[in-house]
Motif scaffolding. Structure first.
Motif, PDB file in Angstrom:
ATOM      1  N   UNK A 182     -19.363  -0.343 -13.558  1.00 41.20           N
ATOM      2  CA  UNK A 182     -18.712   0.960 -12.262  1.00 41.20           C
ATOM      3  C   UNK A 182     -20.067   1.693 -11.502  1.00 41.20           C
ATOM      4  N   UNK A 183     -20.907   1.638 -12.792  1.00 40.16           N
ATOM      5  CA  UNK A 183     -22.239   2.231 -11.445  1.00 40.16           C
ATOM      6  C   UNK A 183     -23.109   1.821 -10.339  1.00 40.16           C
ATOM      7  N   UNK A 184     -22.467   0.376 -10.259  1.00 40.82           N
ATOM      8  CA  UNK A 184     -22.827  -0.626  -8.978  1.00 40.82           C
ATOM      9  C   UNK A 184     -23.103  -2.303  -9.950  1.00 40.82           C
ATOM     10  N   UNK A 185     -23.675  -2.653  -9.123  1.00 44.27           N
ATOM     11  CA  UNK A 185     -23.954  -4.344  -9.243  1.00 44.27           C
ATOM     12  C   UNK A 185     -25.407  -4.841  -8.786  1.00 44.27           C
ATOM     13  N   UNK A 186     -26.108  -3.501  -8.769  1.00 46.21           N
ATOM     14  CA  UNK A 186     -27.777  -3.814  -8.282  1.00 46.21           C
ATOM     15  C   UNK A 186     -27.606  -5.008  -9.382  1.00 46.21           C
ATOM     16  N   UNK A 232     -27.022 -14.520  -9.237  1.00 43.93           N
ATOM     17  CA  UNK A 232     -25.109 -14.730  -8.060  1.00 43.93           C
ATOM     18  C   UNK A 232     -25.793 -15.119  -7.041  1.00 43.93           C
ATOM     19  N   UNK A 233     -25.335 -16.746  -6.932  1.00 41.18           N
ATOM     20  CA  UNK A 233     -26.367 -17.552  -5.701  1.00 41.18           C
ATOM     21  C   UNK A 233     -25.881 -17.323  -4.583  1.00 41.18           C
ATOM     22  N   UNK A 234     -27.136 -17.378  -3.639  1.00 44.34           N
ATOM     23  CA  UNK A 234     -26.982 -17.338  -2.492  1.00 44.34           C
ATOM     24  C   UNK A 234     -26.232 -18.410  -1.482  1.00 44.34           C
ATOM     25  N   UNK A 242     -16.003  -7.157  -5.508  1.00 43.52           N
ATOM     26  CA  UNK A 242     -15.689  -7.872  -4.182  1.00 43.52           C
ATOM     27  C   UNK A 242     -16.387  -6.930  -3.315  1.00 43.52           C
ATOM     28  N   UNK A 243     -15.915  -5.466  -2.850  1.00 48.32           N
ATOM     29  CA  UNK A 243     -16.215  -4.459  -2.309  1.00 48.32           C
ATOM     30  C   UNK A 243     -17.723  -4.494  -2.401  1.00 48.32           C
ATOM     31  N   UNK A 281     -23.843  -4.968  -0.597  1.00 44.50           N
ATOM     32  CA  UNK A 281     -25.214  -4.767  -1.453  1.00 44.50           C
ATOM     33  C   UNK A 281     -25.288  -6.696  -0.553  1.00 44.50           C
ATOM     34  N   UNK A 282     -24.953  -6.665   0.402  1.00 47.67           N
ATOM     35  CA  UNK A 282     -25.431  -7.705   1.768  1.00 47.67           C
ATOM     36  C   UNK A 282     -24.942  -9.291   1.717  1.00 47.67           C
ATOM     37  N   UNK A 283     -24.038  -9.387   0.235  1.00 48.77           N
ATOM     38  CA  UNK A 283     -22.902 -10.880   0.168  1.00 48.77           C
ATOM     39  C   UNK A 283     -21.996 -11.269   0.343  1.00 48.77           C
ATOM     40  N   UNK A 284     -21.407 -12.185   1.256  1.00 51.12           N
ATOM     41  CA  UNK A 284     -20.601 -13.199   1.193  1.00 51.12           C
ATOM     42  C   UNK A 284     -19.322 -13.366   0.289  1.00 51.12           C
TER      43      UNK A 284
END
Length: 375
Positions: free
Chosen positions: A53-57, A63-65, A83-84, A89-92
């Motif tokens: 809830x406080x973020x995904x950092x 998480x593999x690129x 997902x959003x 954070x720059x991930x697809x």
């Protein structure tokens, strides 16, 4: 970056085609451990939604690129939000439309093989639940065996193939999923068959599925022969189709055997189970292809996505068919069984026709993995 909505059908193709996928499952840990999307080359990270809830950092390094990433939750809402955040954070990434609820409901029809004189046999693989249903077609007619409750899938497929559904069978009174058999029969005018020994409490009309019954499909007379094979239930019945395929219901699986306890009669039925597996089936040709009504683990899928194996191979490889000591066999199938299916007693009552829950209630009853086997 964009967030992509994935359908259950798209995820199913990843499973069947043996593709890589990284799944971030944001359900609670107990739900994830009990039941998840299985894939041969899938990797997983389970982080409950409330921890994000406080973020995904903090999880970004995990998480593999280089892999496709799919976020999954129970019904889709939480996975969209996560997902959003990952997209920001720059991930697809993608999310599963409808969540695990949609995964539980999806059916993938796969051709098993040809029958005599132009016929075909299809297996409907319910990857999220481990259920397997069948449709044999020939001469413009179809027979369905062990249909799950999503009746439109079967009627639409029959329409696509240009065939009329004439016969609908249940190998036994199911306890882990709600049958669509009699509803398909009502919708199409087909004959619905159920073993009478399993039907003592049903409140609807049916045609008795008796030992030795044979029906034909089309002008070429493909035989669908019934064989009494009790043990999972007292009425359990197998089918030999076209002298090629053995449909075993929930008596024999690829990697295990059926459990005899879902009607509370394990001690009473264990002898029937052994009789079926160690005597009745031993009289059959070893080159029959076994097609069960369920599978337990992803490794039971063949390269084409079907669940099928020669009977002779199972006699050599399936542990449940190789316990020579009867006492040991009895212990194996009555002691230390896995948890019973979710809401199995209520599901049996639904399949007897005594109650008709809403679609939402039926979905909740069926949520979770297949647990019809001895492990």
């Amino acid at each position: 970056m964009t967030v992509t909505a994935w359908t259950a059908a798209q995820v199913a193709r990843k499973v069947i085609e043996n593709k890589e996928l990284f799944i971030l499952d944001v359900r609670n840990e107990d739900a994830f451990k009990d039941w998840k999307i299985e894939g041969h080359k899938f990797d997983y990270l389970n982080i409950p939604y409330f921890e994000l809830l406080d973020g995904v950092d903090e999880i970004l390094p995990q998480i593999p690129a280089e892999k496709e990433v799919l976020v999954v939750c129970a019904k889709e809402g939480s996975s969209i939000m996560v997902a959003e955040m990952l997209s920001d954070a720059g991930l697809s990434v993608g999310y599963l439309e409808g969540g695990m609820k949609s995964w539980s409901m999806y059916l993938e029809p796969i051709k098993v093989g040809d029958l005599n004189n132009g016929g075909e046999l299809y297996q409907f693989v319910r990857l999220g639940k481990g259920c397997l249903s069948y449709m044999a077609i020939n001469g413009g007619e179809a027979a369905i065996i062990d249909a799950v409750r999503f009746t439109d899938v079967f009627t639409d497929f029959a329409k696509e193939k240009g065939v009329e559904i004439k016969h609908v069978f249940d190998t036994h009174l199911h306890a882990d999923h709600i049958s669509g058999g009699r509803h398909i029969a009502e919708k199409t005018g087909a004959t619905y068959y159920l073993p009478p020994k399993d039907a003592e409490e049903v409140v609807f009309d049916y045609t008795a599925l008796e030992d030795g019954l044979t029906v034909t499909l089309g002008a070429s007379e493909i035989e669908v022969g019934a064989m009494y094979s009790p043990g999972h239930t007292i009425g359990s019945t197998s089918f030999v189709i076209d002298g090629k395929y053995l449909l075993t219901g929930d008596i024999l699986f690829i990697d295990s055997i059926g459990r005899p306890d879902l009607a509370g009669l394990a001690e009473d039925w264990v002898g029937d189970l052994r009789e079926t597996l160690y005597k009745r089936y031993r009289t059959l040709a070893g080159d029959l292809i076994v097609l069960p009504a369920h599978f337990m683990i992803i490794d039971e899928l063949n390269e084409d996505g079907t669940v099928a194996k020669r009977l002779g191979d199972l006699f050599a490889e399936n542990h449940g068919l190789n316990v020579q000591d009867e006492k040991q066999f009895r212990s194996m199938v009555t002691d230390n069984l896995p948890p019973q299916p979710n809401a199995y007693q209520e599901i049996r009552i639904v399949n007897m026709g005594k109650v008709t829950p809403s679609d939402e209630e039926q979905t909740e009853m069926e949520i979770g993995p297949n647990r019809c086997a001895v492990r």
